[in-house]
Motif scaffolding. Structure first.
Motif, PDB file in Angstrom:
ATOM      1  N   PRO A 148     167.071  37.344  29.073  1.00 40.94           N
ATOM      2  CA  PRO A 148     165.957  37.550  28.138  1.00 40.94           C
ATOM      3  C   PRO A 148     165.107  36.295  27.957  1.00 40.94           C
ATOM      4  O   PRO A 148     165.634  35.204  27.753  1.00 40.94           O
ATOM      5  CB  PRO A 148     166.675  37.919  26.829  1.00 40.94           C
ATOM      6  N   ILE A 149     163.806  36.477  28.066  1.00 39.11           N
ATOM      7  CA  ILE A 149     162.858  35.382  27.867  1.00 39.11           C
ATOM      8  C   ILE A 149     162.363  35.441  26.428  1.00 39.11           C
ATOM      9  O   ILE A 149     161.949  36.501  25.942  1.00 39.11           O
ATOM     10  CB  ILE A 149     161.671  35.503  28.844  1.00 39.11           C
ATOM     11  N   ALA A 150     162.415  34.312  25.746  1.00 43.16           N
ATOM     12  CA  ALA A 150     162.058  34.280  24.330  1.00 43.16           C
ATOM     13  C   ALA A 150     160.576  34.013  24.103  1.00 43.16           C
ATOM     14  O   ALA A 150     159.997  34.514  23.134  1.00 43.16           O
ATOM     15  CB  ALA A 150     162.881  33.213  23.610  1.00 43.16           C
ATOM     16  N   ALA A 151     159.964  33.204  24.971  1.00 40.70           N
ATOM     17  CA  ALA A 151     158.584  32.785  24.726  1.00 40.70           C
ATOM     18  C   ALA A 151     157.846  32.526  26.029  1.00 40.70           C
ATOM     19  O   ALA A 151     158.430  32.053  26.999  1.00 40.70           O
ATOM     20  CB  ALA A 151     158.555  31.521  23.865  1.00 40.70           C
ATOM     21  N   ILE A 152     156.566  32.843  26.010  1.00 42.61           N
ATOM     22  CA  ILE A 152     155.650  32.512  27.097  1.00 42.61           C
ATOM     23  C   ILE A 152     154.617  31.545  26.541  1.00 42.61           C
ATOM     24  O   ILE A 152     153.966  31.834  25.539  1.00 42.61           O
ATOM     25  CB  ILE A 152     154.916  33.766  27.631  1.00 42.61           C
ATOM     26  N   GLN A 153     154.487  30.383  27.165  1.00 38.04           N
ATOM     27  CA  GLN A 153     153.479  29.416  26.731  1.00 38.04           C
ATOM     28  C   GLN A 153     152.379  29.333  27.779  1.00 38.04           C
ATOM     29  O   GLN A 153     152.636  29.054  28.947  1.00 38.04           O
ATOM     30  CB  GLN A 153     154.111  28.032  26.524  1.00 38.04           C
ATOM     31  N   THR A 154     151.156  29.611  27.342  1.00 38.85           N
ATOM     32  CA  THR A 154     150.003  29.622  28.241  1.00 38.85           C
ATOM     33  C   THR A 154     148.781  29.157  27.467  1.00 38.85           C
ATOM     34  O   THR A 154     148.674  29.382  26.261  1.00 38.85           O
ATOM     35  CB  THR A 154     149.774  31.039  28.803  1.00 38.85           C
ATOM     36  N   GLU A 155     147.856  28.515  28.152  1.00 39.87           N
ATOM     37  CA  GLU A 155     146.612  28.130  27.483  1.00 39.87           C
ATOM     38  C   GLU A 155     145.887  29.387  27.008  1.00 39.87           C
ATOM     39  O   GLU A 155     145.712  30.355  27.756  1.00 39.87           O
ATOM     40  CB  GLU A 155     145.706  27.335  28.422  1.00 39.87           C
ATOM     41  N   PHE A 156     145.460  29.361  25.735  1.00 37.13           N
ATOM     42  CA  PHE A 156     144.740  30.511  25.183  1.00 37.13           C
ATOM     43  C   PHE A 156     143.891  30.052  24.012  1.00 37.13           C
ATOM     44  O   PHE A 156     144.353  29.341  23.118  1.00 37.13           O
ATOM     45  CB  PHE A 156     145.716  31.598  24.720  1.00 37.13           C
ATOM     46  N   SER A 157     142.634  30.442  24.043  1.00 36.69           N
ATOM     47  CA  SER A 157     141.681  30.121  22.988  1.00 36.69           C
ATOM     48  C   SER A 157     140.501  31.073  23.147  1.00 36.69           C
ATOM     49  O   SER A 157     140.465  31.868  24.096  1.00 36.69           O
ATOM     50  CB  SER A 157     141.210  28.665  23.131  1.00 36.69           C
ATOM     51  N   PRO A 158     139.524  31.022  22.243  1.00 35.13           N
ATOM     52  CA  PRO A 158     138.330  31.846  22.472  1.00 35.13           C
ATOM     53  C   PRO A 158     137.675  31.590  23.819  1.00 35.13           C
ATOM     54  O   PRO A 158     137.009  32.475  24.365  1.00 35.13           O
ATOM     55  CB  PRO A 158     137.407  31.434  21.310  1.00 35.13           C
ATOM     56  N   CYS A 159     137.897  30.387  24.391  1.00 35.84           N
ATOM     57  CA  CYS A 159     137.305  30.019  25.684  1.00 35.84           C
ATOM     58  C   CYS A 159     138.157  30.428  26.872  1.00 35.84           C
ATOM     59  O   CYS A 159     137.632  30.616  27.968  1.00 35.84           O
ATOM     60  CB  CYS A 159     137.112  28.512  25.759  1.00 35.84           C
ATOM     61  N   VAL A 160     139.468  30.488  26.691  1.00 33.70           N
ATOM     62  CA  VAL A 160     140.404  30.699  27.800  1.00 33.70           C
ATOM     63  C   VAL A 160     141.258  31.911  27.495  1.00 33.70           C
ATOM     64  O   VAL A 160     142.139  31.863  26.649  1.00 33.70           O
ATOM     65  CB  VAL A 160     141.295  29.452  28.010  1.00 33.70           C
ATOM     66  N   ARG A 161     141.007  33.020  28.207  1.00 35.34           N
ATOM     67  CA  ARG A 161     141.605  34.290  27.797  1.00 35.34           C
ATOM     68  C   ARG A 161     142.343  34.998  28.933  1.00 35.34           C
ATOM     69  O   ARG A 161     142.469  36.214  28.962  1.00 35.34           O
ATOM     70  CB  ARG A 161     140.501  35.169  27.201  1.00 35.34           C
ATOM     71  N   ASN A 162     142.879  34.200  29.847  1.00 35.68           N
ATOM     72  CA  ASN A 162     143.601  34.783  30.980  1.00 35.68           C
ATOM     73  C   ASN A 162     144.784  35.634  30.544  1.00 35.68           C
ATOM     74  O   ASN A 162     145.131  36.609  31.220  1.00 35.68           O
ATOM     75  CB  ASN A 162     144.080  33.676  31.911  1.00 35.68           C
ATOM     76  N   ALA A 163     145.419  35.277  29.439  1.00 36.27           N
ATOM     77  CA  ALA A 163     146.591  36.029  28.978  1.00 36.27           C
ATOM     78  C   ALA A 163     146.247  37.480  28.658  1.00 36.27           C
ATOM     79  O   ALA A 163     147.129  38.352  28.668  1.00 36.27           O
ATOM     80  CB  ALA A 163     147.198  35.362  27.748  1.00 36.27           C
ATOM     81  N   GLU A 164     144.974  37.762  28.392  1.00 34.08           N
ATOM     82  CA  GLU A 164     144.567  39.125  28.064  1.00 34.08           C
ATOM     83  C   GLU A 164     144.598  40.048  29.281  1.00 34.08           C
ATOM     84  O   GLU A 164     144.586  41.268  29.130  1.00 34.08           O
ATOM     85  CB  GLU A 164     143.180  39.120  27.435  1.00 34.08           C
ATOM     86  N   VAL A 165     144.635  39.474  30.488  1.00 33.57           N
ATOM     87  CA  VAL A 165     144.640  40.304  31.696  1.00 33.57           C
ATOM     88  C   VAL A 165     145.925  41.133  31.771  1.00 33.57           C
ATOM     89  O   VAL A 165     145.876  42.350  31.992  1.00 33.57           O
ATOM     90  CB  VAL A 165     144.495  39.436  32.961  1.00 33.57           C
ATOM     91  N   ALA A 166     147.082  40.496  31.586  1.00 32.97           N
ATOM     92  CA  ALA A 166     148.340  41.224  31.735  1.00 32.97           C
ATOM     93  C   ALA A 166     149.503  40.631  30.949  1.00 32.97           C
ATOM     94  O   ALA A 166     150.457  41.335  30.636  1.00 32.97           O
ATOM     95  CB  ALA A 166     148.726  41.290  33.221  1.00 32.97           C
ATOM     96  N   VAL A 167     149.453  39.337  30.627  1.00 37.07           N
ATOM     97  CA  VAL A 167     150.585  38.681  29.981  1.00 37.07           C
ATOM     98  C   VAL A 167     150.839  39.229  28.583  1.00 37.07           C
ATOM     99  O   VAL A 167     151.998  39.444  28.188  1.00 37.07           O
ATOM    100  CB  VAL A 167     150.387  37.153  29.950  1.00 37.07           C
ATOM    101  N   PHE A 168     149.783  39.472  27.811  1.00 42.81           N
ATOM    102  CA  PHE A 168     149.991  40.031  26.471  1.00 42.81           C
ATOM    103  C   PHE A 168     150.696  41.390  26.541  1.00 42.81           C
ATOM    104  O   PHE A 168     151.579  41.686  25.725  1.00 42.81           O
ATOM    105  CB  PHE A 168     148.660  40.180  25.739  1.00 42.81           C
ATOM    106  N   ASP A 169     150.310  42.191  27.506  1.00 41.39           N
ATOM    107  CA  ASP A 169     150.969  43.503  27.655  1.00 41.39           C
ATOM    108  C   ASP A 169     152.460  43.330  27.957  1.00 41.39           C
ATOM    109  O   ASP A 169     153.298  44.057  27.419  1.00 41.39           O
ATOM    110  CB  ASP A 169     150.304  44.309  28.772  1.00 41.39           C
ATOM    111  N   ALA A 170     152.783  42.367  28.805  1.00 38.21           N
ATOM    112  CA  ALA A 170     154.186  42.112  29.141  1.00 38.21           C
ATOM    113  C   ALA A 170     154.951  41.623  27.916  1.00 38.21           C
ATOM    114  O   ALA A 170     156.095  42.033  27.673  1.00 38.21           O
ATOM    115  CB  ALA A 170     154.286  41.098  30.269  1.00 38.21           C
ATOM    116  N   CYS A 171     154.339  40.750  27.134  1.00 38.37           N
ATOM    117  CA  CYS A 171     154.993  40.244  25.920  1.00 38.37           C
ATOM    118  C   CYS A 171     155.258  41.378  24.935  1.00 38.37           C
ATOM    119  O   CYS A 171     156.354  41.469  24.352  1.00 38.37           O
ATOM    120  CB  CYS A 171     154.123  39.176  25.262  1.00 38.37           C
ATOM    121  N   ALA A 172     154.272  42.245  24.731  1.00 32.94           N
ATOM    122  CA  ALA A 172     154.444  43.363  23.804  1.00 32.94           C
ATOM    123  C   ALA A 172     155.527  44.320  24.293  1.00 32.94           C
ATOM    124  O   ALA A 172     156.348  44.805  23.505  1.00 32.94           O
ATOM    125  CB  ALA A 172     153.117  44.104  23.636  1.00 32.94           C
TER     126      ALA A 172
END
Length: 314
Positions: A148-172
């Motif tokens: 089990p993975i507890a946390a994903i750390q990735t750059e994210f801000s209003p300027c940098v939104r790569n996590a919205e492509v697929a990582v957020f879905d995986a986390c949820a």
């Protein structure tokens, strides 16, 4: 990281120690370091400054990405991870790290083998939980199948939104927390950058979106962002942090600072509740493709596994 890595013009030992202790006094509950930062010196600093307050914070550090023979590189082999972890424990003067990340994906080593090394460290009591940094949804799922993975750390801000492509879905889907690093976009959204006049050793001097001709374009967007913050009665940095925290309930912001006043400003952002109109105004500024310049130069980007945005693919 910024206390002795990445941004140049580092504070002295006494000032860095005061800042870390002030963070704990202000209610900060997690400190994040890595073997890479200052080639281990950042971990030593944490131990010297707040090791005596170890019970007051969650301690996070990272392996795989580091300095090897004086050069930045990756080594995700199980034996290298085990060695880095033991060295980190010694530098941190502790026998347990609460959250230990694979800092980047070593594409020469199957992710299953790297995670397996950390799973054995969990069993040995050396670490409490496993994290991944800058990895794609596909890699996250492969890793999570091993342990089990507890946390994903990735750059994210209003300027940098790569996590919205697929990582957020995986986390949820998998019940994984998301830790947003550089949530104020390396100072761009906190009033820290007005021109490309960075101190010696500042990594932003080598990042495309922070240098000309891209920076002038991006600062026009920042001026609009600053106006939204002023209308909301908060600082730009607080607007960026509030926006990040509003994205999903599993998102945590990880701002760095070397300034006690900025630290207090950041902490205050955790209690903000931004209006729908304010959040929408931020989104209207940083539409896809609005920011000029890539996140990294090709050599650094090659170490990032996180999905590209459509405009980056194009």
């Amino acid at each position: 990281m910024g206390l002795n890595h990445g941004y140049g013009d580092f504070p002295g030992e006494a000032d860095a120690s005061r800042l870390l202790n002030h963070a704990l006094d202000a209610g900060v509950t997690m400190l994040d370091t890595a073997a890479l930062y200052g080639d281990g010196e950042n971990e030593r600093l944490v131990a010297r400054a707040v090791g005596h307050r170890r019970r007051e914070y969650t301690l996070a550090s990272k392996c795989v990405l580091g300095m090897f023979d004086g050069k930045r590189g990756l080594d995700g082999r199980p034996e290298a991870i085990a060695r880095t972890l033991d060295e980190a424990l010694a530098r941190l003067r502790t026998d347990h790290i609460d959250l230990y990340y694979l800092h980047r994906l070593d594409r020469n080593v199957p992710i299953e083998e790297s995670v397996g090394a950390l799973a054995r460290a969990v069993e040995a009591g050396k670490i409490g939980a496993i994290g991944l940094s800058e990895m794609s949804a596909a890699t996250i799922r492969r890793a999570h199948a091993v342990h089990p993975i507890a946390a994903i750390q990735t750059e994210f801000s209003p300027c940098v939104r790569n996590a919205e492509v697929a990582v957020f879905d995986a986390c949820a889907e998998l019940g994984i927390g998301f830790v947003a690093f550089s949530p104020v976009c390396r100072g761009l959204l906190a009033g820290a950058i007005k021109a490309a006049d960075y101190p010696a050793g500042d990594l932003r001097g080598n990042l495309p979106r922070f240098t000309e001709p891209n920076l002038s374009h991006n600062l026009k967007l920042v001026a609009r962002f600053d106006a939204v913050a002023a209308d909301a009665g908060i600082t730009p940095g607080q607007l960026a942090l509030g926006w990040v925290l509003a994205r999903h309930p599993f998102v945590v912001a990880l701002p760095g600072t070397r300034n006690p006043a900025h630290l207090d400003e950041n902490v205050a952002a955790a209690s903000l509740s931004l209006s729908v109109a304010t959040l929408a105004a931020v989104d209207a500024i940083f539409v896809p493709g609005a920011l000029a310049g890539r996140r990294y130069l090709p050599a650094m980007h090659a170490q990032v596994d996180t999905e590209l945005l459509p405009e980056e693919v194009a």
